[in-house]
Write a protein that holds these residues in place. Structure first.
Motif, mmCIF file in Angstrom:
data_model
loop_
_atom_site.group_PDB
_atom_site.id
_atom_site.type_symbol
_atom_site.label_atom_id
_atom_site.label_comp_id
_atom_site.label_asym_id
_atom_site.label_seq_id
_atom_site.Cartn_x
_atom_site.Cartn_y
_atom_site.Cartn_z
ATOM 1 N N GLU A 62 -20.859 -5.381 -69.360
ATOM 2 C CA GLU A 62 -20.766 -6.731 -68.933
ATOM 3 C C GLU A 62 -19.904 -6.860 -67.763
ATOM 4 O O GLU A 62 -19.871 -8.316 -67.343
ATOM 5 C CB GLU A 62 -19.927 -7.259 -70.299
ATOM 6 C CG GLU A 62 -20.717 -6.941 -71.449
ATOM 7 C CD GLU A 62 -19.933 -7.237 -72.755
ATOM 8 O OE1 GLU A 62 -20.044 -8.395 -73.396
ATOM 9 O OE2 GLU A 62 -19.343 -6.238 -73.029
ATOM 10 N N ASP A 63 -19.070 -6.185 -67.410
ATOM 11 C CA ASP A 63 -18.212 -6.255 -66.159
ATOM 12 C C ASP A 63 -18.400 -5.799 -64.784
ATOM 13 O O ASP A 63 -17.680 -5.916 -63.916
ATOM 14 C CB ASP A 63 -16.721 -5.839 -66.949
ATOM 15 C CG ASP A 63 -16.392 -6.623 -68.075
ATOM 16 O OD1 ASP A 63 -16.488 -7.794 -68.276
ATOM 17 O OD2 ASP A 63 -15.842 -5.926 -68.905
ATOM 18 N N ARG A 64 -19.036 -4.785 -65.025
ATOM 19 C CA ARG A 64 -19.363 -3.974 -63.661
ATOM 20 C C ARG A 64 -20.772 -3.245 -63.591
ATOM 21 O O ARG A 64 -21.397 -2.922 -64.635
ATOM 22 C CB ARG A 64 -17.917 -2.605 -63.501
ATOM 23 C CG ARG A 64 -18.135 -1.709 -64.663
ATOM 24 C CD ARG A 64 -17.088 -0.573 -64.709
ATOM 25 N NE ARG A 64 -17.227 0.241 -65.989
ATOM 26 C CZ ARG A 64 -17.442 1.356 -65.663
ATOM 27 N NH1 ARG A 64 -18.009 1.921 -64.481
ATOM 28 N NH2 ARG A 64 -17.844 2.100 -66.814
ATOM 29 N N GLN A 65 -20.857 -2.299 -62.352
ATOM 30 C CA GLN A 65 -21.794 -1.722 -62.233
ATOM 31 C C GLN A 65 -21.375 -0.173 -62.152
ATOM 32 O O GLN A 65 -20.491 -0.161 -61.529
ATOM 33 C CB GLN A 65 -22.664 -1.793 -61.046
ATOM 34 C CG GLN A 65 -22.987 -3.648 -60.841
ATOM 35 C CD GLN A 65 -23.598 -3.898 -59.686
ATOM 36 O OE1 GLN A 65 -24.792 -3.276 -59.155
ATOM 37 N NE2 GLN A 65 -23.156 -4.601 -58.864
ATOM 38 N N PHE A 66 -22.103 0.860 -62.382
ATOM 39 C CA PHE A 66 -21.737 2.110 -62.413
ATOM 40 C C PHE A 66 -22.868 2.927 -61.856
ATOM 41 O O PHE A 66 -23.727 3.158 -62.557
ATOM 42 C CB PHE A 66 -21.189 2.779 -63.833
ATOM 43 C CG PHE A 66 -20.779 4.097 -63.648
ATOM 44 C CD1 PHE A 66 -19.526 4.396 -63.335
ATOM 45 C CD2 PHE A 66 -21.480 5.159 -63.953
ATOM 46 C CE1 PHE A 66 -18.924 5.436 -63.125
ATOM 47 C CE2 PHE A 66 -21.078 6.428 -63.680
ATOM 48 C CZ PHE A 66 -19.640 6.626 -63.300
ATOM 49 N N PHE A 67 -22.377 3.712 -60.774
ATOM 50 C CA PHE A 67 -23.465 4.504 -60.133
ATOM 51 C C PHE A 67 -23.418 5.803 -60.540
ATOM 52 O O PHE A 67 -22.712 6.572 -60.171
ATOM 53 C CB PHE A 67 -23.198 4.435 -58.851
ATOM 54 C CG PHE A 67 -23.569 3.204 -58.077
ATOM 55 C CD1 PHE A 67 -24.761 2.356 -57.938
ATOM 56 C CD2 PHE A 67 -22.449 2.342 -57.348
ATOM 57 C CE1 PHE A 67 -24.714 0.999 -57.275
ATOM 58 C CE2 PHE A 67 -22.408 1.106 -56.945
ATOM 59 C CZ PHE A 67 -23.868 0.606 -56.930
ATOM 60 N N ALA A 68 -24.319 6.197 -61.866
ATOM 61 C CA ALA A 68 -24.238 7.309 -62.450
ATOM 62 C C ALA A 68 -25.002 8.466 -61.619
ATOM 63 O O ALA A 68 -24.662 9.391 -61.781
ATOM 64 C CB ALA A 68 -24.869 7.311 -63.750
#
Length: 187
Positions: A62-68
């Motif tokens: 909902e708030d961010r992107q995460f580069f796993a």
């Protein structure tokens, strides 16, 4: 669909009505909270296949992107795509997720909707190639993408390649989910 603010100005980041349900699904799958060596290796494969200095496996809540999964080719400038977290309003992956289809930007500056973006302004990103990661339940979990600091002629071959890589990665995520379910049943 094009979205506008109440003032009538074009929204640069699309409204994402599926974000709350996606966030729940990402938690169920254990994705989007920590770096993952297997996904880093997959991002490296994407970067090598596309011939780009940066590539990522990106999950969006909902708030961010995460580069796993993140690939930063040795010798590439440090400014672009080196951190794991990016605001949801930055970059092009949120567009892919909301559109539910691949996005090819040979030169982001050629598009009024995509040119004024923090990743272009602050990091020098000039081209983007991304495809959605759609799971078996129909959720678009995030993207797999390749990024360059130079304009690129991706063409149909680039589009087909990123879509095939997305399909391969979704199969890997499904295999993980199945193995976890089997382990729970056996446990």
């Amino acid at each position: 669909m094009t979205y506008y603010e109440s003032t009538g100005h074009l929204l640069l980041t699309p409204v994402d009505r599926e974000a709350p349900a996606r966030a729940v699904r990402l938690r169920e799958l254990g994705l989007g909270e920590r770096a993952d060596a297997e996904l880093d290796a997959f991002a490296r494969k994407v970067g090598e296949t596309a011939g780009t200095p940066y590539a990522a496996v990106n999950f969006i809540d909902e708030d961010r992107q995460f580069f796993a999964g993140l690939h930063h080719r040795a010798g590439a400038p440090a400014g672009a795509y080196t951190g794991r977290v990016l605001a949801r309003a930055h970059g092009y992956c949120p567009h892919v997720v909301v559109r539910r289809r691949a996005l090819v930007l040979e030169d982001v500056r050629d598009f009024a909707r995509f040119a004024p973006n923090a990743v272009a302004d602050e990091s020098g990103v000039r081209s983007y190639l991304g495809a959605p990661l759609t799971d078996r339940q129909g959720f678009v979990l995030g993207t797999v993408c390749a990024v360059d600091l130079q304009p690129r002629r991706w063409g149909r071959e680039g589009l087909e390649t990123i879509k095939a890589l997305a399909t391969e990665l979704v199969a890997l995520l499904h295999a993980r989910e199945d193995a976890a379910a089997t382990a729970r049943e056996a446990g």
